[in-house]
Design a protein around this motif. Structure first.
Motif, PDB file in Angstrom:
ATOM      1  N   MET A  33       0.834  -1.196   0.000  1.00  0.00           N
ATOM      2  CA  MET A  33       0.000   0.000   0.000  1.00  0.00           C
ATOM      3  C   MET A  33       0.870   1.247   0.000  1.00  0.00           C
ATOM      4  N   ALA A  34       0.355   2.310  -0.598  1.00  0.00           N
ATOM      5  CA  ALA A  34       1.021   3.593  -0.531  1.00  0.00           C
ATOM      6  C   ALA A  34       1.009   4.084   0.913  1.00  0.00           C
ATOM      7  N   ILE A  35       1.972   4.938   1.269  1.00  0.00           N
ATOM      8  CA  ILE A  35       2.083   5.397   2.654  1.00  0.00           C
ATOM      9  C   ILE A  35       0.799   6.080   3.122  1.00  0.00           C
ATOM     10  N   ARG A  36       0.230   6.925   2.275  1.00  0.00           N
ATOM     11  CA  ARG A  36      -0.990   7.629   2.695  1.00  0.00           C
ATOM     12  C   ARG A  36      -2.101   6.632   3.006  1.00  0.00           C
ATOM     13  N   GLU A  37      -2.178   5.575   2.220  1.00  0.00           N
ATOM     14  CA  GLU A  37      -3.176   4.533   2.446  1.00  0.00           C
ATOM     15  C   GLU A  37      -2.885   3.793   3.741  1.00  0.00           C
ATOM     16  N   GLN A  38      -1.607   3.523   4.022  1.00  0.00           N
ATOM     17  CA  GLN A  38      -1.219   2.867   5.265  1.00  0.00           C
ATOM     18  C   GLN A  38      -1.628   3.704   6.472  1.00  0.00           C
ATOM     19  N   VAL A  39      -1.377   4.996   6.392  1.00  0.00           N
ATOM     20  CA  VAL A  39      -1.713   5.884   7.504  1.00  0.00           C
ATOM     21  C   VAL A  39      -3.213   5.896   7.743  1.00  0.00           C
ATOM     22  N   GLN A  40      -3.973   5.990   6.669  1.00  0.00           N
ATOM     23  CA  GLN A  40      -5.420   6.010   6.807  1.00  0.00           C
ATOM     24  C   GLN A  40      -5.935   4.713   7.420  1.00  0.00           C
ATOM     25  N   ALA A  41      -5.379   3.577   6.987  1.00  0.00           N
ATOM     26  CA  ALA A  41      -5.809   2.283   7.504  1.00  0.00           C
ATOM     27  C   ALA A  41      -5.457   2.121   8.979  1.00  0.00           C
ATOM     28  N   ALA A  42      -4.378   2.768   9.407  1.00  0.00           N
ATOM     29  CA  ALA A  42      -3.908   2.618  10.795  1.00  0.00           C
ATOM     30  C   ALA A  42      -4.576   3.581  11.762  1.00  0.00           C
ATOM     31  N   LEU A  43      -5.354   4.536  11.278  1.00  0.00           N
ATOM     32  CA  LEU A  43      -5.911   5.585  12.136  1.00  0.00           C
ATOM     33  C   LEU A  43      -6.636   5.049  13.362  1.00  0.00           C
ATOM     34  N   GLY A  44      -7.418   4.008  13.161  1.00  0.00           N
ATOM     35  CA  GLY A  44      -8.225   3.492  14.265  1.00  0.00           C
ATOM     36  C   GLY A  44      -7.438   2.828  15.365  1.00  0.00           C
ATOM     37  N   THR A  45      -6.171   2.499  15.115  1.00  0.00           N
ATOM     38  CA  THR A  45      -5.376   1.775  16.107  1.00  0.00           C
ATOM     39  C   THR A  45      -4.261   2.624  16.726  1.00  0.00           C
ATOM     40  N   LEU A  46      -4.101   3.859  16.272  1.00  0.00           N
ATOM     41  CA  LEU A  46      -2.997   4.689  16.745  1.00  0.00           C
ATOM     42  C   LEU A  46      -3.291   5.308  18.109  1.00  0.00           C
ATOM     43  N   PRO A  47      -2.276   5.404  18.990  1.00  0.00           N
ATOM     44  CA  PRO A  47      -2.423   6.156  20.242  1.00  0.00           C
ATOM     45  C   PRO A  47      -2.695   7.621  19.938  1.00  0.00           C
ATOM     46  N   GLY A  48      -3.187   8.349  20.926  1.00  0.00           N
ATOM     47  CA  GLY A  48      -3.620   9.722  20.719  1.00  0.00           C
ATOM     48  C   GLY A  48      -2.600  10.641  20.080  1.00  0.00           C
ATOM     49  N   ALA A  49      -1.358  10.648  20.590  1.00  0.00           N
ATOM     50  CA  ALA A  49      -0.336  11.555  20.064  1.00  0.00           C
ATOM     51  C   ALA A  49       0.032  11.191  18.632  1.00  0.00           C
ATOM     52  N   GLU A  50       0.131   9.897  18.355  1.00  0.00           N
ATOM     53  CA  GLU A  50       0.475   9.453  17.002  1.00  0.00           C
ATOM     54  C   GLU A  50      -0.684   9.712  16.041  1.00  0.00           C
ATOM     55  N   LYS A  51      -1.900   9.676  16.541  1.00  0.00           N
ATOM     56  CA  LYS A  51      -3.054   9.981  15.686  1.00  0.00           C
ATOM     57  C   LYS A  51      -3.017  11.453  15.253  1.00  0.00           C
ATOM     58  N   LYS A  52      -2.523  12.332  16.134  1.00  0.00           N
ATOM     59  CA  LYS A  52      -2.373  13.732  15.754  1.00  0.00           C
ATOM     60  C   LYS A  52      -1.402  13.872  14.588  1.00  0.00           C
ATOM     61  N   ILE A  53      -0.317  13.091  14.624  1.00  0.00           N
ATOM     62  CA  ILE A  53       0.655  13.126  13.535  1.00  0.00           C
ATOM     63  C   ILE A  53       0.014  12.606  12.255  1.00  0.00           C
TER      64      ILE A  53
END
Length: 281
Positions: free
Chosen positions: A1-21
């Protein structure tokens, strides 16, 4: 997957500070990802160590490794059909039809993995809201899918419009857009600036945007409530639209099931109209 797609897919599992990033990265893609760690951390209101944990969670050994892959993603996003034709590998011994279908099957499987079920359901909720009007529009190669989807949704629910005609008439059609209406955009690389601007105008009128796009994400993503990325790269001159059509049909089917009672009533009324027409009434 492209990085942007990876980030979007991971949104639901990220801790609060990392979700801000993640949110800062998606909202300022790709420029902020190509800036320094300190600049990304400052924009997100976090720290440099948090940025490093974020890229590590995505599977990268270092921030430079993250940026190297991001540059490749951006380069792939900007490739023209002619450039893709030049970069396509040599013809294999596989029969052309078999090879083409194998690529399509792989794209469908990858798209299924790339679209979170929660985002798909959110898209269906938007399309099922009968208090809103649904507008659909696509680009040069994808507007036919938007028209196809509109034709089916019109049978299932009221107040569905294909945003048609010349671009010069689009602003006239904005007159009827009300707060809470839904606008479905199909836009894949190379993205159309007129579609991007129309999405911005829709948001100004407080419409909710559903974007169906590719893994690199159209700039419309900045305005979208829901984004559904489809795998379109077919290792050939032209990108494939099969996954976009498949996703459109999945949305149509899901909405028809959600609206089962009212959808059946509308379909029966339509059948009666056709029958009366055949009888010359």
């Amino acid at each position: 997957m492209a990085i942007r797609e990876q980030v979007q897919a991971a949104l639901g599992t990220l801790p609060g500070a990392e979700k801000k990033i993640a949110h800062a990265f998606l909202a300022n893609y790709p420029s902020i990802g190509l800036s320094t760690i300190a600049e990304l951390a400052a924009l997100a209101g976090t720290s440099a160590p948090t940025v490093l944990r974020f890229v590590a969670r995505l599977g990268f050994d270092s921030y430079p490794d993250f940026q190297r892959v991001l540059r490749s993603d951006v380069q792939a996003q900007l490739m023209s059909p002619l450039e893709r034709a030049r970069s396509t590998g040599p013809v294999t011994d596989n029969p052309a039809l078999k090879a083409s279908f194998a690529t399509i099957a792989a794209n469908l499987d990858a798209t299924l993995k790339a679209v979170p079920e929660s985002e798909f359901e959110a898209a269906c909720d938007l399309l099922s809201d009968q208090k809103s009007t649904v507008y659909l529009l696509g680009g040069r190669f994808t507007d036919s899918i938007a028209a196809y989807m509109a034709a089916h949704l019109k049978i299932i629910r009221p107040n569905v419009r294909h945003f048609g005609g010349q671009t010069s008439t689009w602003r006239d059609q904005l007159l009827d857009v009300r707060p809470g209406d839904v606008a479905v955009f199909f836009d894949i690389r190379r993205y159309q600036s007129d579609l991007v601007r129309l999405a911005e105008l829709m948001v100004e009128r407080k419409a909710r945007i559903l974007l169906i796009t590719d893994p690199w994400l159209s700039p419309i993503a900045r305005s979208a409530r829901v984004v559904l990325p489809c795998i379109v790269d077919a290792n050939r001159t032209w990108d494939s639209s099969v996954t976009l059509m498949a996703l459109a049909e999945a949305l149509i089917d899901r909405v028809s099931r959600v609206q089962s009672d009212s959808a059946r009533a509308r379909m029966q009324a339509l059948e009666d109209i056709h029958w009366n027409n055949l009888q010359g009434r």
